[in-house]
Design a protein around this motif. Sequence first.
Motif, mmCIF file in Angstrom:
data_model
loop_
_atom_site.group_PDB
_atom_site.id
_atom_site.type_symbol
_atom_site.label_atom_id
_atom_site.label_comp_id
_atom_site.label_asym_id
_atom_site.label_seq_id
_atom_site.Cartn_x
_atom_site.Cartn_y
_atom_site.Cartn_z
ATOM 1 N N LEU A 134 0.798 -1.189 0.077
ATOM 2 C CA LEU A 134 -0.042 0.064 0.101
ATOM 3 C C LEU A 134 0.804 1.368 0.143
ATOM 4 O O LEU A 134 0.274 2.386 -0.293
ATOM 5 N N GLN A 135 2.113 1.256 0.332
ATOM 6 C CA GLN A 135 3.033 2.455 0.434
ATOM 7 C C GLN A 135 2.912 3.069 -1.143
ATOM 8 O O GLN A 135 3.242 2.485 -2.097
ATOM 9 N N GLY A 136 2.781 4.270 -0.986
ATOM 10 C CA GLY A 136 2.828 5.281 -2.261
ATOM 11 C C GLY A 136 1.335 4.991 -3.031
ATOM 12 O O GLY A 136 1.110 5.688 -3.939
ATOM 13 N N ASN A 137 0.456 4.564 -2.370
ATOM 14 C CA ASN A 137 -0.797 4.665 -2.982
ATOM 15 C C ASN A 137 -1.976 5.168 -2.023
ATOM 16 O O ASN A 137 -1.798 5.444 -0.879
ATOM 17 N N ARG A 138 -3.205 5.570 -2.753
ATOM 18 C CA ARG A 138 -4.200 6.262 -1.939
ATOM 19 C C ARG A 138 -5.001 5.158 -1.474
ATOM 20 O O ARG A 138 -5.567 4.366 -2.016
ATOM 21 N N ARG A 139 -5.253 5.514 -0.024
ATOM 22 C CA ARG A 139 -6.396 4.665 0.552
ATOM 23 C C ARG A 139 -7.457 4.412 -0.366
ATOM 24 O O ARG A 139 -8.219 3.210 -0.212
ATOM 25 N N GLU A 140 -8.093 5.549 -0.805
ATOM 26 C CA GLU A 140 -9.491 5.443 -1.485
ATOM 27 C C GLU A 140 -9.337 4.522 -2.816
ATOM 28 O O GLU A 140 -10.454 4.280 -3.160
ATOM 29 N N GLU A 141 -8.039 4.176 -3.108
ATOM 30 C CA GLU A 141 -8.176 3.367 -4.518
ATOM 31 C C GLU A 141 -8.232 1.825 -3.949
ATOM 32 O O GLU A 141 -8.150 0.889 -4.951
#
Length: 208
Positions: A134-141
């Motif tokens: 999940l690092q570098g990604n947006r939670r809502e995705e």
Amino acid sequence: PDQFRIYGMVAGVNLQRLAAQIVEFAPRVVSVKNEKDVSRLRRLLNGQQVEILWGEGGAAQIASAVEVDVVLAAIVGGAGLLPTLTGVNAGKEIALANKEALVMAGELFLNAAKKKGVRLLPVDSEHSAIFQCLQGNRREEVDKLILTASGGPFLKTPLKQLNRVTVAQALKHPNWKMGRKITIDSATMMNKGLEVVEARWVFQMEPE
């Protein structure tokens, strides 16, 4: 070792192993489970200087010490709850390897972590892998999380035969050597249920 050092260590009753680790890592303070083991540990150390605490209070004192930046929370079961929460309330970053703390008091931990502005970093197997992905990604995705399972000793056992398995069979995990309770929890998938609860709090996703 050139980038960090161990300030304190917490152990249960394996004094021989703790003594060897004290010699290797030279912590300033350690804590054991029982008060009666303080003198026994002292004898094993042959003059090695270290402060020895005991009990839940000793573990909490180490977790909240001024000198500590990161607490690796790996005490098994409910015994790790208070020391880990004490570390959170003291503003320490928590490297979490104890799922029971979040299973028992996930909302309490998250609220305390937010209040103190500290991170809960999962470092144990599946949750650490998800955290890294999940690092570098947006939670809502993120739509869903998938927790993997080895299958244990009953991976290829037909469902209709599961009501006849024995404890001895359940204890024969093909991949890992663990304590009896954890091995049974793995074989029955109970451990995976606990990991779902842990993931719900670590990644702030509803179980659905």
